[in-house]
Scaffold this active site. Structure first.
Site, mmCIF file in Angstrom:
data_model
loop_
_atom_site.group_PDB
_atom_site.id
_atom_site.type_symbol
_atom_site.label_atom_id
_atom_site.label_comp_id
_atom_site.label_asym_id
_atom_site.label_seq_id
_atom_site.Cartn_x
_atom_site.Cartn_y
_atom_site.Cartn_z
ATOM 1 N N ARG A 164 0.829 -1.210 0.000
ATOM 2 C CA ARG A 164 0.000 0.000 0.000
ATOM 3 C C ARG A 164 0.861 1.258 0.000
ATOM 4 O O ARG A 164 0.409 2.323 -0.393
ATOM 5 C CB ARG A 164 -0.879 0.035 1.264
ATOM 6 N N ARG B 148 9.748 5.822 -3.207
ATOM 7 C CA ARG B 148 10.093 6.760 -4.277
ATOM 8 C C ARG B 148 11.530 7.229 -4.167
ATOM 9 O O ARG B 148 12.000 7.527 -3.082
ATOM 10 C CB ARG B 148 9.222 8.021 -4.198
ATOM 11 N N ARG C 192 -9.026 -6.437 13.582
ATOM 12 C CA ARG C 192 -8.279 -5.601 14.504
ATOM 13 C C ARG C 192 -9.191 -4.466 14.927
ATOM 14 O O ARG C 192 -9.958 -3.917 14.125
ATOM 15 C CB ARG C 192 -7.024 -5.011 13.842
ATOM 16 N N ARG D 165 0.093 5.532 16.599
ATOM 17 C CA ARG D 165 0.278 6.877 16.041
ATOM 18 C C ARG D 165 -0.499 7.888 16.861
ATOM 19 O O ARG D 165 -1.376 7.525 17.656
ATOM 20 C CB ARG D 165 -0.128 6.950 14.573
ATOM 21 N N GLU E 194 -3.572 6.442 19.257
ATOM 22 C CA GLU E 194 -4.265 5.293 18.677
ATOM 23 C C GLU E 194 -3.608 4.000 19.148
ATOM 24 O O GLU E 194 -2.410 3.815 18.954
ATOM 25 C CB GLU E 194 -4.166 5.432 17.161
ATOM 26 N N TYR F 137 -10.140 -4.949 3.144
ATOM 27 C CA TYR F 137 -9.428 -3.751 3.592
ATOM 28 C C TYR F 137 -9.629 -2.647 2.547
ATOM 29 O O TYR F 137 -8.718 -2.248 1.853
ATOM 30 C CB TYR F 137 -7.941 -4.105 3.752
ATOM 31 N N ASP G 10 -10.218 1.022 1.090
ATOM 32 C CA ASP G 10 -10.110 2.454 1.348
ATOM 33 C C ASP G 10 -11.444 3.083 0.958
ATOM 34 O O ASP G 10 -12.268 2.447 0.301
ATOM 35 C CB ASP G 10 -8.982 3.053 0.506
HETATM 36 N N1 UDP Z 1 3.357 0.879 7.836
HETATM 37 C C1 UDP Z 1 4.566 0.808 8.459
HETATM 38 N N2 UDP Z 1 5.081 1.928 9.044
HETATM 39 C C2 UDP Z 1 4.426 3.104 9.037
HETATM 40 C C3 UDP Z 1 3.172 3.185 8.377
HETATM 41 C C4 UDP Z 1 2.661 2.045 7.795
HETATM 42 O O1 UDP Z 1 5.193 -0.234 8.508
HETATM 43 O O2 UDP Z 1 4.939 4.070 9.597
HETATM 44 C C5 UDP Z 1 2.832 -0.363 7.232
HETATM 45 C C6 UDP Z 1 2.065 -1.200 8.232
HETATM 46 O O3 UDP Z 1 2.317 -2.556 7.903
HETATM 47 C C7 UDP Z 1 0.643 -0.856 7.958
HETATM 48 C C8 UDP Z 1 0.653 -0.668 6.450
HETATM 49 O O4 UDP Z 1 1.924 -0.081 6.195
HETATM 50 O O5 UDP Z 1 -0.228 -1.877 8.346
HETATM 51 C C9 UDP Z 1 -0.453 0.162 5.903
HETATM 52 O O6 UDP Z 1 -0.455 1.413 6.524
HETATM 53 P P1 UDP Z 1 -1.586 2.472 6.232
HETATM 54 O O7 UDP Z 1 -1.083 3.754 6.691
HETATM 55 O O8 UDP Z 1 -2.027 2.354 4.840
HETATM 56 O O9 UDP Z 1 -2.743 1.926 7.186
HETATM 57 P P2 UDP Z 1 -4.109 2.612 7.614
HETATM 58 O O10 UDP Z 1 -3.959 4.080 7.432
HETATM 59 O O11 UDP Z 1 -5.152 1.965 6.756
HETATM 60 O O12 UDP Z 1 -4.245 2.235 9.031
#
Ligand code: UDP
Length: 371
Positions: free
Chosen positions: A171, A175, A248, A279, A305, A353, A355
């Site tokens: 996801r 870059r 989850r 976060r 969170e 999952y 979006d």
């Molecule tokens: N992820 C990570 N570090 C970060 C942010 C995301 O390893 O700092 C990984 C983690 O495995 C997570 C996935 O990327 O489950 C998807 O993150 P995303 O931000 O897309 O999740 P959401 O916002 O849907 O909770």
């Protein structure tokens, strides 16, 4: 004769859009939700002029012009671009993985140097990555995996990275440019006035009953409508008869602080294993720290969170799309297909999952098929 053509269970994005489209095609619709408010998990609540994302941060992004043209009928979107910061034991890194991240991690300056470093570190993975750990190392190397991915992912999912599917980490963009935009999306932003307002606009003129739990009053509600759109958990619909799917859940600790700026960014991810939260969201920065009149807001609202395994009674947030759950979902889906008068949709109804943009695309597609 039933009273309504459609009963929509769940006033989230999927349900609200289905209801709107049915109504626009001259159908009669009733929407019910067990919560005291509409908008499902995109619900935002206003606190001191700040739209607080009560069920977690939602940043709208899409590459699908049809979806963008659709949703912008119901809200104006600002130009917020998601650029989370990772905090690893006090070291700050830019996300997603880009030249700023590589420079901070390794001191590399050019894209070529960064590419070399990654190439050197990914050598340990030979063959097709089989799980999230292998996928992550093969994308960005072990250093970044250890500091920015492993701890965060294991906290978020409560599982070892070797037991998680590789697609989850795909996801995130990687870059070799100085571009902090978390999403590869042509269109991105936050609805001006909040998501709740947007869902209110979707539901304009449609009958909505809140605090109504469909699963507790199934017979009564089924008698009201020809067809049901069910957006709750698919396993709950079938009374968990084949077993429970894993989800989850997330718990938020939200605080109103009498300071104007707590962390200088909407999202800061705590990527070490030891910090108990995954976060912190500082909601005002989704709208540039301004109120509706463009004044600076004097206070701030933050949400820590915490991720946890779902158990009955908790709110499900994320389906755990691993093999075991995939197989159980397939069995529930087979049961669902036999329910001629029920359409299952959305993140919980389809155990996917999704979006927001994918949810919208899915419901619009469904509307074209059935309405
Ligand atoms: N992820 C990570 N570090 C970060 C942010 C995301 O390893 O700092 C990984 C983690 O495995 C997570 C996935 O990327 O489950 C998807 O993150 P995303 O931000 O897309 O999740 P959401 O916002 O849907 O909770």
């Amino acid at each position: 004769m039933t009273k309504y053509d459609y009963l929509v269970v769940g006033a989230g994005l999927y349900g609200a859009i289905f209801a709107r489209e049915a109504k626009n095609r001259g159908k009669s619709v009733l929407v019910i939700d067990r919560r005291p408010q509409i908008a499902g998990n995109v619900y935002t609540k206003e606190v001191e002029g700040i739209h607080v994302h009560e069920y977690g941060a939602h940043i709208f992004h899409t590459n699908n012009k049809k979806v963008w043209d659709y949703i912008t009928q119901f809200a104006e979107f600002n130009c917020f671009t998601n650029s989370p910061v990772a905090n690893y034991k006090g070291e700050l890194y830019s996300l997603p993985f880009n030249m700023y991240t590589f420079n901070k991690m390794w001191g590399v300056v050019t894209p070529e140097e960064a590419a070399e470093k990654i190439a050197e570190q990914r050598k340990e993975i030979t063959g097709e990555p089989q799980n999230l750990e292998e996928q992550a190392i093969s994308l960005v190397g072990r250093d970044i995996y250890e500091k920015l991915i492993k701890g965060y992912t294991e906290k978020q999912w409560g599982r070892d990275c070797r037991e998680l599917p590789a697609f989850i980490i795909r996801r995130l963009p990687v870059r070799l440019t100085f571009d902090n935009n978390y999403f590869n999306a042509l269109y991105q932003g936050i609805p001006v006035g909040g998501y709740t307002k947007m869902v209110e606009n979707l539901l304009d003129g449609i009958e909505v009953r809140l605090n109504e739990d469909y699963l507790l009053k199934r017979e009564e509600y089924n008698a009201l409508a020809e067809k049901v759109i069910y957006t709750g958990p698919i396993d709950a619909f079938f009374e968990y008869r084949l077993g429970t799917l894993e989800y989850r859940s997330v718990r938020f600790e939200t605080e109103l602080l009498d300071i104007p700026n707590f962390q200088g960014n909407a999202a800061v991810n705590y990527t070490d294993r030891e910090t108990p939260w995954t976060r912190i969201i500082e909601h005002k920065w989704f709208e540039f720290g301004k109120d509706a009149e463009g004044n600076d807001l004097p206070k701030t609202v933050i949400s820590r969170e915490y991720s946890s395994e779902w158990k009955p009674g908790d709110e499900p947030y994320y389906p755990v799309n691993d093999e075991k759950n995939g197989a159980l979902y397939a069995q529930y889906k087979a049961l669902a297909e036999k329910e001629e008068n029920v359409i299952f949709g959305g993140r919980l109804g389809e155990y996917k999952y999704y979006d927001m943009d994918a949810t919208i695309a899915a419901v619009l597609q469904k509307c074209e098929e059935v309405l």
